[in-house]
Motif scaffolding. Structure first.
Motif, PDB file in Angstrom:
ATOM      1  N   VAL A   1    -153.202  60.309  22.017  1.00  0.00           N
ATOM      2  CA  VAL A   1    -153.231  60.906  20.684  1.00  0.00           C
ATOM      3  C   VAL A   1    -153.435  62.404  20.819  1.00  0.00           C
ATOM      4  O   VAL A   1    -154.436  62.849  21.381  1.00  0.00           O
ATOM      5  CB  VAL A   1    -154.340  60.293  19.816  1.00  0.00           C
ATOM      6  CG1 VAL A   1    -154.358  60.955  18.443  1.00  0.00           C
ATOM      7  CG2 VAL A   1    -154.130  58.786  19.678  1.00  0.00           C
ATOM      8  N   GLU A   2    -152.456  63.169  20.312  1.00  0.00           N
ATOM      9  CA  GLU A   2    -152.516  64.628  20.398  1.00  0.00           C
ATOM     10  C   GLU A   2    -153.051  65.224  19.104  1.00  0.00           C
ATOM     11  O   GLU A   2    -152.926  64.632  18.031  1.00  0.00           O
ATOM     12  CB  GLU A   2    -151.131  65.228  20.648  1.00  0.00           C
ATOM     13  CG  GLU A   2    -150.415  64.722  21.862  1.00  0.00           C
ATOM     14  CD  GLU A   2    -149.177  63.949  21.498  1.00  0.00           C
ATOM     15  OE1 GLU A   2    -148.216  63.962  22.290  1.00  0.00           O
ATOM     16  OE2 GLU A   2    -149.184  63.341  20.419  1.00  0.00           O
ATOM     17  N   SER A   3    -153.554  66.439  19.220  1.00  0.00           N
ATOM     18  CA  SER A   3    -153.935  67.221  18.043  1.00  0.00           C
ATOM     19  C   SER A   3    -153.893  68.691  18.418  1.00  0.00           C
ATOM     20  O   SER A   3    -153.873  69.040  19.606  1.00  0.00           O
ATOM     21  CB  SER A   3    -155.341  66.836  17.559  1.00  0.00           C
ATOM     22  OG  SER A   3    -156.296  67.080  18.569  1.00  0.00           O
ATOM     23  N   GLY A   4    -153.854  69.546  17.401  1.00  0.00           N
ATOM     24  CA  GLY A   4    -154.002  70.963  17.641  1.00  0.00           C
ATOM     25  C   GLY A   4    -152.777  71.827  17.451  1.00  0.00           C
ATOM     26  O   GLY A   4    -152.854  73.035  17.626  1.00  0.00           O
ATOM     27  N   GLY A   5    -151.647  71.256  17.104  1.00  0.00           N
ATOM     28  CA  GLY A   5    -150.473  72.092  16.883  1.00  0.00           C
ATOM     29  C   GLY A   5    -150.593  72.889  15.599  1.00  0.00           C
ATOM     30  O   GLY A   5    -151.562  72.758  14.851  1.00  0.00           O
ATOM     31  N   GLY A   6    -149.593  73.729  15.346  1.00  0.00           N
ATOM     32  CA  GLY A   6    -149.593  74.500  14.112  1.00  0.00           C
ATOM     33  C   GLY A   6    -148.652  75.668  14.178  1.00  0.00           C
ATOM     34  O   GLY A   6    -147.804  75.767  15.066  1.00  0.00           O
ATOM     35  N   LEU A   7    -148.818  76.564  13.218  1.00  0.00           N
ATOM     36  CA  LEU A   7    -147.997  77.767  13.103  1.00  0.00           C
ATOM     37  C   LEU A   7    -148.837  78.970  13.503  1.00  0.00           C
ATOM     38  O   LEU A   7    -149.967  79.140  13.022  1.00  0.00           O
ATOM     39  CB  LEU A   7    -147.506  77.907  11.675  1.00  0.00           C
ATOM     40  CG  LEU A   7    -146.779  79.206  11.298  1.00  0.00           C
ATOM     41  CD1 LEU A   7    -145.468  79.325  12.074  1.00  0.00           C
ATOM     42  CD2 LEU A   7    -146.526  79.257   9.789  1.00  0.00           C
TER      43      LEU A   7
END
Length: 123
Positions: free
Chosen positions: A5-11
């Motif tokens: 489970v990944e997290s932390g992406g964004g613009l």
């Protein structure tokens, strides 16, 4: 079965930073190579970084000096610290894992994949 489970992406703007996280469950992380691939629109999924089960790490040439990969203390998590981001870093970032059987940087040699997290770097 291993679940990632990944997290932390964004613009983020050019020159900015992001930190991606990936948590593994279902198997001890100490037996897994864990790393990151990315896929830009219309392109193949490409190797970015790997934390080998034995403790060493490796990075793609395009991100050396800007990205750092690390493991959590329990070895079941892997992190990708991305600094000095460029528009060409844009893509979906996938956490990947494999049971160690000799080093490989090829996506077809990875057994488990996360759902992906979008990273967009604006110019």
């Amino acid at each position: 079965q291993v679940r990632l489970v990944e997290s932390g992406g964004g613009l983020v703007q050019t020159g900015g930073s992001l930190r991606l996280s990936c948590a593994a469950s279902g198997r001890s992380g100490s037996s897994l190579d864990m790393g990151w691939f990315r896929q830009a629109p219309g392109e193949e999924r490409q190797f970015v970084a790997i934390s080998w089960s034995g403790g060493n790490t490796d990075l793609a040439d395009s991100v050396k000096g800007r990205f750092t990969i690390s493991r959590g203390n329990a070895k079941n998590s892997v992190y990708l610290q991305m600094n000095s981001l460029k528009p060409e870093d844009t893509g979906v970032y996938y956490c990947a894992a494999r049971l160690y059987r000799g080093r490989s940087w090829g996506r077809n040699d990875y057994d488990y994949w996360g759902q992906g997290t979008q990273v967009t770097v604006s110019s």
